[in-house]
Design a protein around this motif. Structure first.
Motif, PDB file in Angstrom:
ATOM      1  N   ARG A  39      29.380  36.431  38.362  1.00  0.00           N
ATOM      2  CA  ARG A  39      29.905  35.963  37.079  1.00  0.00           C
ATOM      3  C   ARG A  39      29.226  34.640  36.729  1.00  0.00           C
ATOM      4  NH1 ARG A  39      34.554  37.541  35.168  1.00  0.00           N
ATOM      5  NH2 ARG A  39      33.433  37.022  33.262  1.00  0.00           N
ATOM      6  N   HIS A  40      28.117  34.748  36.005  1.00  0.00           N
ATOM      7  CA  HIS A  40      27.309  33.580  35.639  1.00  0.00           C
ATOM      8  C   HIS A  40      28.094  32.694  34.667  1.00  0.00           C
ATOM      9  CE1 HIS A  40      23.843  31.303  34.047  1.00  0.00           C
ATOM     10  NE2 HIS A  40      23.277  31.617  35.193  1.00  0.00           N
ATOM     11  N   GLY A  41      28.233  31.424  35.022  1.00  0.00           N
ATOM     12  CA  GLY A  41      29.009  30.482  34.228  1.00  0.00           C
ATOM     13  C   GLY A  41      30.423  30.300  34.726  1.00  0.00           C
ATOM     14  N   LYS A  42      30.959  31.300  35.403  1.00  0.00           N
ATOM     15  CA  LYS A  42      32.311  31.201  35.960  1.00  0.00           C
ATOM     16  C   LYS A  42      32.296  30.724  37.401  1.00  0.00           C
ATOM     17  CE  LYS A  42      36.714  33.648  36.277  1.00  0.00           C
ATOM     18  NZ  LYS A  42      37.445  34.927  36.158  1.00  0.00           N
ATOM     19  N   GLY A  43      31.174  30.951  38.078  1.00  0.00           N
ATOM     20  CA  GLY A  43      31.085  30.516  39.466  1.00  0.00           C
ATOM     21  C   GLY A  43      31.854  31.380  40.425  1.00  0.00           C
ATOM     22  N   THR A  44      31.861  32.695  40.166  1.00  0.00           N
ATOM     23  CA  THR A  44      32.545  33.617  41.062  1.00  0.00           C
ATOM     24  C   THR A  44      31.722  34.878  41.256  1.00  0.00           C
ATOM     25  OG1 THR A  44      33.767  34.867  39.368  1.00  0.00           O
ATOM     26  CG2 THR A  44      34.793  32.842  40.176  1.00  0.00           C
ATOM     27  N   VAL A  45      32.116  35.652  42.257  1.00  0.00           N
ATOM     28  CA  VAL A  45      31.678  37.038  42.415  1.00  0.00           C
ATOM     29  C   VAL A  45      32.930  37.895  42.353  1.00  0.00           C
ATOM     30  CG1 VAL A  45      30.659  38.739  43.970  1.00  0.00           C
ATOM     31  CG2 VAL A  45      29.662  36.446  43.820  1.00  0.00           C
ATOM     32  N   VAL A  46      32.920  38.890  41.464  1.00  0.00           N
ATOM     33  CA  VAL A  46      34.065  39.777  41.352  1.00  0.00           C
ATOM     34  C   VAL A  46      33.740  41.091  42.057  1.00  0.00           C
ATOM     35  CG1 VAL A  46      33.367  40.720  39.104  1.00  0.00           C
ATOM     36  CG2 VAL A  46      35.771  40.785  39.775  1.00  0.00           C
ATOM     37  N   LYS A  47      34.706  41.595  42.813  1.00  0.00           N
ATOM     38  CA  LYS A  47      34.582  42.875  43.497  1.00  0.00           C
ATOM     39  C   LYS A  47      35.368  43.915  42.711  1.00  0.00           C
ATOM     40  CE  LYS A  47      35.566  45.143  47.956  1.00  0.00           C
ATOM     41  NZ  LYS A  47      36.150  44.963  49.316  1.00  0.00           N
ATOM     42  N   LEU A  48      34.663  44.958  42.260  1.00  0.00           N
ATOM     43  CA  LEU A  48      35.271  46.017  41.475  1.00  0.00           C
ATOM     44  C   LEU A  48      35.270  47.325  42.257  1.00  0.00           C
ATOM     45  CD1 LEU A  48      33.452  45.538  38.042  1.00  0.00           C
ATOM     46  CD2 LEU A  48      35.681  44.614  38.695  1.00  0.00           C
ATOM     47  N   SER A  49      36.305  48.116  42.089  1.00  0.00           N
ATOM     48  CA  SER A  49      36.291  49.487  42.589  1.00  0.00           C
ATOM     49  C   SER A  49      35.341  50.309  41.720  1.00  0.00           C
ATOM     50  CB  SER A  49      37.696  50.086  42.545  1.00  0.00           C
ATOM     51  OG  SER A  49      38.079  50.313  41.201  1.00  0.00           O
ATOM     52  N   PRO A  50      34.935  51.499  42.162  1.00  0.00           N
ATOM     53  CA  PRO A  50      34.030  52.314  41.337  1.00  0.00           C
ATOM     54  C   PRO A  50      34.576  52.648  39.954  1.00  0.00           C
ATOM     55  CG  PRO A  50      34.056  53.127  43.591  1.00  0.00           C
ATOM     56  CD  PRO A  50      35.143  52.099  43.499  1.00  0.00           C
ATOM     57  N   ASP A  51      35.901  52.614  39.794  1.00  0.00           N
ATOM     58  CA  ASP A  51      36.478  52.903  38.482  1.00  0.00           C
ATOM     59  C   ASP A  51      36.826  51.644  37.696  1.00  0.00           C
ATOM     60  OD1 ASP A  51      38.677  52.032  39.871  1.00  0.00           O
ATOM     61  OD2 ASP A  51      39.840  53.871  39.617  1.00  0.00           O
ATOM     62  N   GLY A  52      36.412  50.471  38.204  1.00  0.00           N
ATOM     63  CA  GLY A  52      36.543  49.245  37.436  1.00  0.00           C
ATOM     64  C   GLY A  52      37.743  48.375  37.739  1.00  0.00           C
ATOM     65  N   ALA A  53      38.557  48.722  38.717  1.00  0.00           N
ATOM     66  CA  ALA A  53      39.693  47.870  39.074  1.00  0.00           C
ATOM     67  C   ALA A  53      39.196  46.617  39.804  1.00  0.00           C
ATOM     68  CB  ALA A  53      40.673  48.630  39.957  1.00  0.00           C
ATOM     69  N   VAL A  54      39.758  45.465  39.466  1.00  0.00           N
ATOM     70  CA  VAL A  54      39.395  44.216  40.141  1.00  0.00           C
ATOM     71  C   VAL A  54      40.089  44.168  41.497  1.00  0.00           C
ATOM     72  CG1 VAL A  54      39.503  41.700  40.067  1.00  0.00           C
ATOM     73  CG2 VAL A  54      39.025  42.989  37.968  1.00  0.00           C
ATOM     74  N   LEU A  55      39.296  44.168  42.557  1.00  0.00           N
ATOM     75  CA  LEU A  55      39.832  44.141  43.915  1.00  0.00           C
ATOM     76  C   LEU A  55      39.897  42.734  44.484  1.00  0.00           C
ATOM     77  CD1 LEU A  55      37.883  47.209  45.365  1.00  0.00           C
ATOM     78  CD2 LEU A  55      40.176  47.173  44.351  1.00  0.00           C
ATOM     79  N   GLU A  70      38.207  38.376  43.677  1.00  0.00           N
ATOM     80  CA  GLU A  70      37.283  37.473  43.003  1.00  0.00           C
ATOM     81  C   GLU A  70      37.078  36.275  43.909  1.00  0.00           C
ATOM     82  OE1 GLU A  70      38.078  36.644  38.901  1.00  0.00           O
ATOM     83  OE2 GLU A  70      36.001  35.999  38.586  1.00  0.00           O
ATOM     84  N   ILE A  71      35.811  36.043  44.270  1.00  0.00           N
ATOM     85  CA  ILE A  71      35.462  35.030  45.263  1.00  0.00           C
ATOM     86  C   ILE A  71      34.910  33.805  44.562  1.00  0.00           C
ATOM     87  CG2 ILE A  71      34.026  34.515  47.274  1.00  0.00           C
ATOM     88  CD1 ILE A  71      34.522  38.138  46.408  1.00  0.00           C
ATOM     89  N   ALA A  72      35.552  32.652  44.774  1.00  0.00           N
ATOM     90  CA  ALA A  72      35.085  31.400  44.186  1.00  0.00           C
ATOM     91  C   ALA A  72      33.870  30.890  44.939  1.00  0.00           C
ATOM     92  CB  ALA A  72      36.198  30.358  44.226  1.00  0.00           C
ATOM     93  N   LEU A  73      32.896  30.342  44.202  1.00  0.00           N
ATOM     94  CA  LEU A  73      31.653  29.845  44.773  1.00  0.00           C
ATOM     95  C   LEU A  73      31.506  28.348  44.522  1.00  0.00           C
ATOM     96  CD1 LEU A  73      29.252  32.609  43.390  1.00  0.00           C
ATOM     97  CD2 LEU A  73      30.350  32.574  45.639  1.00  0.00           C
ATOM     98  N   PRO A  74      30.778  27.638  45.397  1.00  0.00           N
ATOM     99  CA  PRO A  74      30.466  26.231  45.150  1.00  0.00           C
ATOM    100  C   PRO A  74      29.237  26.093  44.251  1.00  0.00           C
ATOM    101  CG  PRO A  74      29.671  26.835  47.313  1.00  0.00           C
ATOM    102  CD  PRO A  74      30.366  28.050  46.756  1.00  0.00           C
ATOM    103  N   GLY A  75      29.368  26.540  43.013  1.00  0.00           N
ATOM    104  CA  GLY A  75      28.270  26.534  42.052  1.00  0.00           C
ATOM    105  C   GLY A  75      28.630  27.446  40.906  1.00  0.00           C
TER     106      GLY A  75
END
Length: 298
Positions: A230-246, A248-253
């Motif tokens: 997620r560029h600008g949010k500073g996270t990586v989101v993990k989605l299931s194959p059907d799009g459910a948010v499993l 969201e990992i916060a990043l130092p950047g």
């Protein structure tokens, strides 16, 4: 404050995994070891992380699991690399977004060679690869906020696979090889296409639409879950194959550009981060798909 709230939300969502030391991001390399063009990344069989534009534009850098980094090679002329992918034989493919080209570095060789070129491209941005070694390249036209997908077969022949997209960016193939995912950065959407036996794409369907922030790189784990930066949010989101948010990992950047998986078990995620020009890392619960294929478990 905002970061702490996000961290708390992630902690609540992921409490069992967090307690096991998963999904906690830390730097791997020094700040600004890479240019703001840091992208890629990909992990070789020895566990080293390759990422582009190390020290200067036009290079591919190699980073050990301990964070020691150096230039591995430079592309010729004015070429500038972006997406990287290994095939199951250990060959590395490099997207050159300036020259509308794909380079290939064969196992044991020191110099990449031109593999495919298509002047009709705006650019090849990121790459996905099937188990059989067929590449798909996202091709955003940033000025017009449109995009396409190109297919590159094992002989280097380029064909247009899909058009009429937004700013196509992160791209990935499902573990069963039947679905191609692509996200659009500006439109903040993730789409899925059905891959026909002949490699053509059809059945476009919406997987996920986000309300804010951009999308960039995207990779799958062996279960088909998608990790999207997620560029600008500073996270990586993990989605299931059907799009459910499993998760969201916060990043130092704030500006993650792409992600891959490596480590001794395929469960270390490596993230290229633009704001600080460095690689980040965190542990995950399941191995990455590309790592599994590279290590001979298909």
């Amino acid at each position: 404050m905002k970061w702490n709230l996000l961290l708390s939300a992630c902690l609540g969502m992921l409490s069992p995994a967090w307690a096991a030391g998963l999904f906690v991001a830390t730097p791997l390399t020094a700040s600004h070891a890479f240019t703001p063009g840091i992208e890629g990344p990909a992990v070789d069989r020895a566990g080293n992380v390759l990422a582009v534009n190390f020290a200067r534009q036009g290079t591919v850098g190699i980073v050990t699991p301990q964070g020691e980094a150096r230039v591995l090679f430079a592309l010729p002329g004015k070429a500038v690399p972006n997406g990287l992918r290994f095939d199951r034989d250990g060959a590395l493919y490099i997207a050159d977004y300036v020259g509308h080209a794909i380079y290939r570095l064969a196992p044991g060789e020191q110099t990449p060679r031109l593999f495919a070129q298509e002047p009709a491209m705006s650019q090849p941005n990121d790459l996905a690869i099937t188990a059989e070694g067929v590449l798909y390249a996202s091709d955003p036209d940033w000025k017009n906020e449109t995009g396409r997908i190109w297919r590159i077969d094992r002989g280097g022949r380029v064909t247009l696979a899909a058009e009429g997209l937004g700013t196509a960016n992160g791209i990935e193939v499902s573990p069963d090889g039947h679905t191609l995912y692509v996200n659009e950065s500006v439109q903040r959407t993730v789409w899925a296409f059905t891959i026909a036996p002949d490699g053509t794409l059809g059945g476009k369907r919406l997987v996920k639409r986000f309300d804010d922030f951009g999308l960039d790189g995207m990779r799958a784990d062996i279960d088909g879950n998608l990790y999207v930066t997620r560029h600008g949010k500073g996270t990586v989101v993990k989605l299931s194959p059907d799009g459910a948010v499993l998760a969201e990992i916060a990043l130092p950047g704030a500006k993650p550009s792409n992600i891959c998986f490596g480590g001794p078990d395929g469960r270390t995620a490596y993230v290229t981060e633009v704001e600080h020009g460095r690689l980040l890392q965190f542990r995950v619960d399941r191995p990455g798909l590309e790592w599994q294929r590279l290590h001979g478990s298909h």
